[in-house]
Structures are given as C-alpha cells and as structure tokens.
Design a protein around this motif. Structure first.
Motif, PDB file in Angstrom:
ATOM      1  N   PRO A 113       0.639  -0.992  -0.101  1.00  0.00           N
ATOM      2  CA  PRO A 113      -0.003   0.011  -0.053  1.00  0.00           C
ATOM      3  C   PRO A 113       0.887   1.179  -0.019  1.00  0.00           C
ATOM      4  O   PRO A 113       1.963   1.185   0.848  1.00  0.00           O
ATOM      5  CB  PRO A 113      -0.686  -0.161   1.468  1.00  0.00           C
ATOM      6  CG  PRO A 113      -0.113  -1.165   2.281  1.00  0.00           C
ATOM      7  CD  PRO A 113       0.857  -2.040   1.226  1.00  0.00           C
ATOM      8  N   THR A 114       0.256   2.390  -0.773  1.00  0.00           N
ATOM      9  CA  THR A 114       1.201   3.651  -0.961  1.00  0.00           C
ATOM     10  C   THR A 114       0.167   4.603  -0.777  1.00  0.00           C
ATOM     11  O   THR A 114      -0.981   4.678  -1.372  1.00  0.00           O
ATOM     12  CB  THR A 114       1.927   3.615  -2.143  1.00  0.00           C
ATOM     13  OG1 THR A 114       2.655   2.319  -2.469  1.00  0.00           O
ATOM     14  CG2 THR A 114       2.761   4.839  -2.423  1.00  0.00           C
ATOM     15  N   ALA A 115       0.508   5.673   0.257  1.00  0.00           N
ATOM     16  CA  ALA A 115      -0.268   6.781   0.333  1.00  0.00           C
ATOM     17  C   ALA A 115       0.028   7.819  -0.498  1.00  0.00           C
ATOM     18  O   ALA A 115       1.228   8.401  -0.368  1.00  0.00           O
ATOM     19  CB  ALA A 115      -0.002   7.087   1.805  1.00  0.00           C
ATOM     20  N   ILE A 116      -0.914   8.174  -1.269  1.00  0.00           N
ATOM     21  CA  ILE A 116      -0.671   9.738  -2.053  1.00  0.00           C
ATOM     22  C   ILE A 116      -2.157  10.131  -2.277  1.00  0.00           C
ATOM     23  O   ILE A 116      -3.217   9.591  -2.568  1.00  0.00           O
ATOM     24  CB  ILE A 116      -0.448   8.958  -3.651  1.00  0.00           C
ATOM     25  CG1 ILE A 116       0.916   8.279  -3.583  1.00  0.00           C
ATOM     26  CG2 ILE A 116      -0.326  10.096  -4.590  1.00  0.00           C
ATOM     27  CD1 ILE A 116       1.397   7.580  -5.222  1.00  0.00           C
ATOM     28  N   GLY A 117      -2.272  11.393  -2.099  1.00  0.00           N
ATOM     29  CA  GLY A 117      -3.458  12.176  -2.245  1.00  0.00           C
ATOM     30  C   GLY A 117      -4.066  11.947  -3.662  1.00  0.00           C
ATOM     31  O   GLY A 117      -3.229  11.944  -4.525  1.00  0.00           O
ATOM     32  N   PHE A 118      -5.378  12.025  -3.545  1.00  0.00           N
ATOM     33  CA  PHE A 118      -6.009  11.689  -4.906  1.00  0.00           C
ATOM     34  C   PHE A 118      -5.518  12.937  -5.994  1.00  0.00           C
ATOM     35  O   PHE A 118      -5.424  12.306  -7.183  1.00  0.00           O
ATOM     36  CB  PHE A 118      -7.600  12.021  -4.852  1.00  0.00           C
ATOM     37  CG  PHE A 118      -8.397  11.657  -5.740  1.00  0.00           C
ATOM     38  CD1 PHE A 118      -8.797  10.324  -6.184  1.00  0.00           C
ATOM     39  CD2 PHE A 118      -8.494  12.641  -6.860  1.00  0.00           C
ATOM     40  CE1 PHE A 118      -9.429   9.805  -7.248  1.00  0.00           C
ATOM     41  CE2 PHE A 118      -9.357  12.261  -8.134  1.00  0.00           C
ATOM     42  CZ  PHE A 118      -9.929  10.835  -8.318  1.00  0.00           C
ATOM     43  N   PRO A 119      -5.514  14.144  -5.718  1.00  0.00           N
ATOM     44  CA  PRO A 119      -5.002  14.839  -7.005  1.00  0.00           C
ATOM     45  C   PRO A 119      -3.596  14.404  -7.675  1.00  0.00           C
ATOM     46  O   PRO A 119      -3.507  15.004  -8.755  1.00  0.00           O
ATOM     47  CB  PRO A 119      -5.043  16.393  -6.323  1.00  0.00           C
ATOM     48  CG  PRO A 119      -5.935  16.218  -5.040  1.00  0.00           C
ATOM     49  CD  PRO A 119      -5.661  14.887  -4.590  1.00  0.00           C
TER      50      PRO A 119
END
Length: 357
Positions: free
Chosen positions: A192-198
C-alpha cells in the motif's frame, strides 16, 4: 354571483400568497458560506450534485439570503487530510471528505466502510445511518458535526498493466485511501502507498505506483484511463464520505437558516446516494469504451481500458480477509468502544459479528 365573487377572491389570495410561500426564509442578514467539497472539479458528485444544489440552488431557494462559495480540493490546493482541521478552525464552514481520509484522529470513522464489509451500496447506507449518532459523538470533540454522508462508485483497481485477478496484484505498489484498504492490500502480498487523490494521475503516469484504488467513475472524471490500461472490478468498499460543519458556526446560525440548511443537506445526501448507485457500472462502461453503457461520465474512445470482472475466488478472499485480518486490525486500532458499537449497530446489518481471539 356571490359564489363567483368568493371564488375569485380566493383565487386572488392564493395567487398573492404564492411568492411568499415559495420564499423559504424570511428577510434577514445575509449568510455567506465557505464550502470545500469534492476531490476533483470534474467528478459527477461535484458537477451534478454540489454545484446545482449548493452553489446554485441555495441562493435561489433562500431568496438570496444565503450565498455559497464552493470549491473542490484542487482549487484550494488541498489533498484531503487537512479538511477537518480547516472546518474545525472555522476557515471552512462546510467540508466534504471520505471518512477513511481523516480517520487518523477519529478511528471510528473507518467503521462505516471497512473493506469487504458492504457488498452493496444499499447496505453501506444502512450502516452509515446506524453509525451517524456515534460518529457525531466522536467528532464533537473536534468542534465538528456530520450533516450528511454519501458514497462514491465501488472502489476498484486501476492498473498500468493487465490485471485479471488478485494474484496479478502480488508485489505491486498500490495507491490506497488508508485504513482497512491498507490491511487488504498487505494481505494479498502487495504494497500500500499513500498518495493524495490529486497526485495519483502523475504517480500512475510515472510508475511511482503500479495500481490505484478509487471509484470507477472517479477515475473516469480524473482521466486515469490516460495512464492505466486495466480495471479489476472487485468492489472493495464505497469510499463513504461526509459533509461536515464547524459546530460553533452551526449552532450560532439563525434557527430558521439552520433548518433550511438541514433540509438542503438531506436533499444533497439523497442525490449523492442515488448517484452512487448509478455511477459504478457507468464508470466501468465509460472507461472501457462502452458507449451504450456510458450515460454519466466521459466515454473513452482513443485507448479504452480493459475491464476484468472479479472471479468468485477473489470475492471469497475479500470476505474471509474481513474476519481474519481487517476487523481484528481495525478493532486493535480503534479500541473497546468500537467493539461494542460495531457489534451493537453494525453486526445486525452486515451479518458479521466481531469476536476477539
């Protein structure tokens, strides 16, 4: 003749009363509302619900008494986690954000929409309604209150390469929304990798991630079809989201204004749940170039995505992981109160009780 005069008088009185009864609010000070809602300005949740009902509808229905300045996250250079802080501090009056995006400080928010919990959007709404009082108890500590909840389309996998099953995801870097989606992605051997939607479009384009999880229609609105080639349509959850208000601001409103906004937010909520039901298949159809099935989003004609439906074995894996890993890890993170609330409010709806081992 007398009866005719009475009838004419009654007709005239009704005609004169018409505009007054249509005016929902009496004259009074103008109320200016700052609202920041959706993750992108092209999403149907924004263009088909928030803009017509909030930005355009509220001033019209209130006779100009209430004005709404509305923006999406990118228009304010926001990525999501800061929405609660902005509402809490009063910089924003109404904000909207997926529950799992802001569940760090309030873990119970995740309970509505755990991966594998709600196989249908209808069940997701029942769970959301059952948990609303409990969630507001938690949020009031942060000077905020939920005034509506709503779903997106089913959250599925958008991948740069061909993916036809969970087995194909092993070892891949996958953008998630956090919370239980991280647990599930870990359980299938992916990262899993955390990246903001935009920022996801660029991450897919550059290969920072191999896949990303979002709603089928949200990915369409954000043009992820330009940087990914396959959809694996295993519905993990619904990205249930909330409209949240600053509690001090809300409580200080003129009671008639507050009642007007409560009615308005109920209309917004109903419209969003209806849209959530419609957009799952529409998004899948649009992304895969199916003109006949694409009624809401943008049909992809140049390079349509491959669409791969989940095999039964993968659906079974998701359900098993709910009980073996997702619920236990969530309860460990959330605590004893969450165990009690889940078994009392959610288990009767989901049919899955939690028992500590």
């Amino acid at each position: 003749m007398k009866r005719l005069r009475y009838a004419s008088l009654a007709t005239l009185m009704l005609a004169l009363a018409g505009p007054a009864s249509a005016q929902s609010l009496p004259a009074g000070p103008t109320v200016n509302i700052q609202a920041v809602t959706q993750v992108g300005p092209a999403l149907p949740q924004y263009t088909k619900v928030d803009i017509p009902l909030l930005r355009e509808g509220v001033p019209k229905k209130s006779g100009g008494r209430i004005n709404v300045t509305l923006a999406s996250w990118p228009e304010r250079n926001l990525t999501g986690p800061e929405i609660i802080r902005l509402v809490r501090s009063g910089q924003v009056d109404i904000g909207a954000v997926p529950l799992n995006t802001v569940s760090g400080e309030v873990p119970m928010l995740d309970m509505v929409d755990l991966a594998g919990l709600n196989p249908t959007v209808g069940q997701a709404r029942k769970v959301a309604q059952a948990l609303l009082p409990e969630l507001n108890k938690e949020l009031e500590r942060f000077n905020t209150r939920i005034v509506g909840m709503y779903p997106f389309a089913a959250q599925v996998f958008f991948c740069r390469d061909k993916v036809t099953s969970l087995a194909d995801l092993k070892g891949k870097r996958i953008r998630t929304g956090g919370g239980s989606s991280n647990t599930f992605v870990n359980s299938i051997g992916a990262q899993p990798t955390a990246i903001g939607f935009p920022e996801v479009y660029t991450a897919l384009e550059r290969g920072v991630v191999d896949c990303a999880i979002t709603g089928s229609s949200s990915g369409n609105g954000a043009r992820w079809y330009e940087v990914s080639q396959s959809q694996y349509a295993l519905p993990l959850f619904w990205s249930v989201s909330m409209y949240v208000v600053n509690l001090n601001w809300w409580n200080k409103l003129d009671p008639q204004v507050r009642a007007f906004l409560e009615t308005t937010m109920k209309e917004v909520e109903d419209a969003q749940w209806k849209l959530g039901e419609e957009t799952t298949e529409d998004g899948l159809a649009c992304n895969s170039g199916d003109k006949a099935g694409c009624k809401i989003g943008k049909v992809v004609e140049a390079k349509p995505m491959g669409l791969f439906r989940p095999v039964q074995a993968d659906q079974d894996v998701l359900r098993t992981t709910l009980t073996s890993a997702i619920l236990p890890q969530f309860m460990e993170r959330c605590g004893a109160r969450c165990v009690e609330v889940y078994n009392r409010a959610v288990a009767p709806i989901s049919g899955v009780a939690y028992q500590a081992k």
